[in-house]
Design a protein around this motif. Structure first.
Motif, short mmCIF file in Angstrom:
data_model
loop_
_atom_site.label_atom_id
_atom_site.label_comp_id
_atom_site.label_asym_id
_atom_site.label_seq_id
_atom_site.Cartn_x
_atom_site.Cartn_y
_atom_site.Cartn_z
N ALA A 266 59.34 58.02 -6.45
CA ALA A 266 58.40 56.90 -6.42
C ALA A 266 58.56 55.94 -7.59
O ALA A 266 58.01 54.84 -7.57
CB ALA A 266 56.96 57.44 -6.41
N GLY A 267 59.31 56.35 -8.59
CA GLY A 267 59.46 55.51 -9.78
C GLY A 267 58.43 55.86 -10.83
O GLY A 267 57.48 56.61 -10.58
N PRO A 268 58.58 55.31 -12.04
CA PRO A 268 57.67 55.65 -13.15
C PRO A 268 56.23 55.23 -12.88
O PRO A 268 55.97 54.14 -12.36
CB PRO A 268 58.26 54.87 -14.34
CG PRO A 268 59.68 54.60 -13.97
CD PRO A 268 59.68 54.44 -12.48
N TRP A 269 55.31 56.09 -13.24
CA TRP A 269 53.89 55.82 -13.11
C TRP A 269 53.51 54.54 -13.86
O TRP A 269 52.76 53.69 -13.34
CB TRP A 269 53.11 57.01 -13.66
CG TRP A 269 51.62 56.87 -13.74
CD1 TRP A 269 50.88 56.33 -14.75
CD2 TRP A 269 50.67 57.28 -12.74
NE1 TRP A 269 49.54 56.38 -14.47
CE2 TRP A 269 49.38 56.96 -13.25
CE3 TRP A 269 50.78 57.90 -11.50
CZ2 TRP A 269 48.22 57.24 -12.53
CZ3 TRP A 269 49.62 58.18 -10.80
CH2 TRP A 269 48.36 57.85 -11.30
N ALA A 270 54.03 54.37 -15.06
CA ALA A 270 53.63 53.24 -15.92
C ALA A 270 54.06 51.90 -15.34
O ALA A 270 53.48 50.86 -15.69
CB ALA A 270 54.22 53.43 -17.31
N ASP A 271 55.06 51.90 -14.46
CA ASP A 271 55.56 50.64 -13.91
C ASP A 271 54.76 50.16 -12.71
O ASP A 271 55.04 49.08 -12.18
CB ASP A 271 57.02 50.81 -13.50
CG ASP A 271 57.95 50.96 -14.68
OD1 ASP A 271 57.47 50.82 -15.83
OD2 ASP A 271 59.15 51.24 -14.46
N LYS A 272 53.78 50.93 -12.29
CA LYS A 272 53.05 50.58 -11.08
C LYS A 272 51.61 50.18 -11.38
O LYS A 272 51.00 50.66 -12.34
CB LYS A 272 53.06 51.76 -10.09
CG LYS A 272 54.44 52.14 -9.61
CD LYS A 272 54.39 53.12 -8.46
CE LYS A 272 55.80 53.47 -7.98
NZ LYS A 272 56.52 52.28 -7.48
N THR A 273 51.09 49.32 -10.55
CA THR A 273 49.68 48.95 -10.65
C THR A 273 48.84 50.08 -10.08
O THR A 273 49.35 50.94 -9.33
CB THR A 273 49.40 47.67 -9.86
OG1 THR A 273 49.60 47.95 -8.46
CG2 THR A 273 50.32 46.53 -10.30
N ALA A 275 46.83 49.99 -7.65
CA ALA A 275 46.90 49.93 -6.19
C ALA A 275 48.21 50.53 -5.69
O ALA A 275 48.24 51.23 -4.66
CB ALA A 275 46.77 48.49 -5.71
N GLU A 276 49.31 50.27 -6.39
CA GLU A 276 50.60 50.81 -5.98
C GLU A 276 50.63 52.33 -6.13
O GLU A 276 51.21 53.04 -5.30
CB GLU A 276 51.72 50.17 -6.81
CG GLU A 276 51.97 48.71 -6.47
CD GLU A 276 52.92 48.03 -7.44
OE1 GLU A 276 53.56 47.04 -7.05
OE2 GLU A 276 53.01 48.49 -8.61
N ARG A 277 50.02 52.84 -7.19
CA ARG A 277 49.96 54.29 -7.38
C ARG A 277 49.19 54.95 -6.25
O ARG A 277 49.61 55.97 -5.69
CB ARG A 277 49.30 54.61 -8.72
CG ARG A 277 50.07 54.15 -9.94
CD ARG A 277 49.20 54.18 -11.17
NE ARG A 277 49.86 53.61 -12.34
CZ ARG A 277 49.23 53.23 -13.44
NH1 ARG A 277 47.91 53.35 -13.52
NH2 ARG A 277 49.91 52.72 -14.45
N THR A 278 48.05 54.34 -5.92
CA THR A 278 47.23 54.91 -4.84
C THR A 278 47.97 54.88 -3.53
O THR A 278 47.89 55.83 -2.73
CB THR A 278 45.90 54.13 -4.72
OG1 THR A 278 45.19 54.21 -5.95
CG2 THR A 278 45.05 54.68 -3.60
N ALA A 279 48.74 53.83 -3.29
CA ALA A 279 49.50 53.73 -2.04
C ALA A 279 50.53 54.86 -1.94
O ALA A 279 50.72 55.45 -0.87
CB ALA A 279 50.20 52.37 -1.96
N VAL A 280 51.18 55.18 -3.05
CA VAL A 280 52.13 56.29 -3.06
C VAL A 280 51.42 57.60 -2.75
O VAL A 280 51.87 58.40 -1.91
CB VAL A 280 52.85 56.38 -4.42
CG1 VAL A 280 53.66 57.68 -4.52
CG2 VAL A 280 53.76 55.18 -4.64
#
Length: 550
Positions: A266-273, A275-280
């Motif tokens: 999914a990629g680094p946690w810190a690089d996501k908003t 909303a993007e984290r929740t979508a993952v």
């Protein structure tokens, strides 16, 4: 299942003639069957022993209601034969125990393995003879065997904690341990049933028997984060599609963090908003597998803030299903440890069971179980919970317990049980210094001890051990033993890797916390399956440094 659980120590009469083999394999489960096959292919004389009356290991003994694995059928597989993979068609994504037992019998019959397996036989002791460089092995019936190599495929969860509470023998009803379940079906219809334990096994039992019991009392001590399982049926066309991916899957599972076909992509946690984290998280939740645990964000194993946010996501899902009942939420939703630092169970309408009017919960943190009495279960508040049947889903002496229950003695008479009662150590979970020609699968300090799709890691260990033995034989060597320096270095690396995670800060069977007096150490290597396999491959490529061959 190992052949050793609860095995007594048996003295070997000096006059008893010894049956001779190149190798003895303990266990006829996933690892034992494959190891028997590999060693026979190498031209060795070999015999496997198992306490069960048939093959299957874990899938022979754990026949409790609802038992099924939580690795997808397409990756819970043997990878040494494409034909074998394609010729057996699973009926669903996560098959139940009866089907898995049939599959392992199919494998054993296809490879003609049963002729070299002695069933209904426990290994009681194994003492190394330094003069002959051979193991003297005895069974619980007193049979005497000698072998150059002793191969322990005893299982990770095969030493059940069966004698758990005082007074069990006095109970007037029936007591069943999930790891020692009878072949004869148990009739729960209309009965007053108690289930002790809400780990992965207890959850499967509870959700399965809840529709038929008269009443159900669930004794809860440690609540679990749970993920709803999605278990579609597989058609012949579905399996043909998986079969077409055999080689890709075989390569993929060997390289990922936990030996599955998914990984932390999914990629680094810190690089996501947010909303993007929740979508993952939502996407992986909907997959209905262990992907949320093993393919979302690895930061949740190291970073307390990330752990808390992922945990809150799962808590919210569970809270909705419990209809926001404050008492049930408090009892059944974990708050004192993070998601993924314990074993994460998959389930099917498990939480909804607690909403049934005939289901009662007992908080074992507030009122621990004191003893079993003739009428039922007595808790610390003096109450006796009267029941007809007690199901004990109380777990195992994991990883180390199966070997500790055999009287294993290495060089200079050293006892493995005594050593592991003080400190649990191995050389990559493959050998223990001081025990020449003893090889282990599913043992402590390897991913196969807990943190792996078991077929992936067990096969890798079987292959490495077989290749190591073949290398020694080609070199004219008769003894293989991990050096003290190599074992020390591995233990140090293992502990340094584990110390970076939140897993070691929790109490669970991963840490041996469920067994009184067990030395505290993360039982499974948490550096990743792919990384572990690469290290093993490098050892083989460079001539097995750290393993003394003589």
């Amino acid at each position: 299942m190992n052949t050793t659980a609860l095995a007594p120590s048996v003295a070997t009469p000096a006059s008893t003639p010894a049956t001779q083999y190149d190798a003895v394999v303990i266990g006829a489960g996933v690892a034992g069957l494959y190891h028997l096959h590999r060693l026979r292919e190498m031209g060795m004389t070999v015999r496997a022993y198992d306490a069960a009356s048939g093959v299957g290991g874990t899938w022979y003994w754990n026949r409790y209601p609802g038992a099924r694995f939580d690795s997808q059928a397409e990756i819970y597989q043997y990878w040494f034969s494409e034909e074998l993979y394609k010729s057996w068609q699973p009926s669903e994504r996560f098959p139940a125990q009866p089907e898995t037992e049939r599959w392992l019998n199919y494998v054993a019959d296809k490879l003609d393995l049963k002729k070299d397996i002695q069933f209904n036989t426990r290994i009681a002791s194994a003492h190394y003879d330094e003069a002959q460089n051979r193991w003297n092995i005895t069974t619980s019936q007193g049979e005497h065997i000698q072998a150059q190599f002793l191969i322990a495929c005893c299982g990770m969860l095969s030493a059940p904690l069966s004698d758990r509470f005082p007074g069990q023998a006095n109970f007037k009803g029936q007591i069943y341990h999930t790891g020692l379940w009878p072949k004869t079906p148990v009739d729960f219809k209309g009965k007053r049933v108690a289930v002790i334990g809400t780990g992965a096994t207890g959850i499967q039992v509870i959700q399965t028997i809840a529709p038929e019991v008269g009443s159900l009392k669930i004794f809860v001590r440690t609540p679990q984060y749970v993920i709803p399982m999605k278990n579609p049926k597989y058609s012949a066309e579905d399996w043909a599609q998986w079969g077409a991916q055999f080689h890709q899957l075989k390569k993929r599972v060997r390289e990922t963090f936990a030996g599955f076909d998914f990984d932390f992509d999914a990629g680094p946690w810190a690089d996501k908003t947010p909303a993007e984290r929740t979508a993952v998280l939502e996407k992986l939740w909907e997959d209905g597998s262990l992907a949320l645990w093993l393919a979302s964000f690895p930061e949740m194993f190291f970073d307390e803030q990330v752990s808390e946010e992922v945990s809150q996501f799962v808590r919210g899902k569970m809270r909705e299903r419990l209809q926001h009942d404050p008492d049930l939420c408090k009892l059944l939703i974990p708050t004192d440890y993070g998601f993924g630092t314990h074993r994460v169970p998959l389930e099917n309408k498990y939480l909804e069971v607690y909403l049934q009017p005939n289901v009662e919960t007992v908080d074992c943190k507030q009122t621990p179980i004191e003893r079993i009495v003739p009428e039922g279960i007595q808790t610390a508040d003096g109450q006796v919970h009267e029941v007809d049947i007690i199901v004990m889903a109380v777990g195992f002496d994991a990883s180390s317990g199966a070997l500790s229950r055999i009287d294993i003695r290495g060089r200079d008479g050293r006892s493995l049980k005594d050593q592991w009662s003080k400190e649990i150590r191995t050389a990559m979970g493959l050998q223990v210094h001081g025990y020449p020609n003893l090889f282990t699968t599913g043992a402590p300090l390897a991913p196969s001890a807990a943190l792996c799709n078991m077929t992936t890691c067990l096969q890798q260990q079987v292959d490495w051990i077989s290749d190591c033995i073949a290398h020694a034989r080609q070199q004219g060597k008769t003894v293989v033993e991990a050096t003290q320096a190599f074992e020390d270095a591995w233990v140090e690396h293992h502990d340094e890797t584990a110390a970076k995670t939140l897993v070691v800060k929790t109490d669970s069977w991963y840490m041996g916390s469920n067994v009184d007096g067990k030395p505290r150490r993360l039982l499974s290597y948490i550096g990743g399956v792919g990384n572990y396999h690469a290290k093993c491959d490098e050892l083989a490529r460079t001539g097995y440094p750290g393993f003394d061959m003589r």
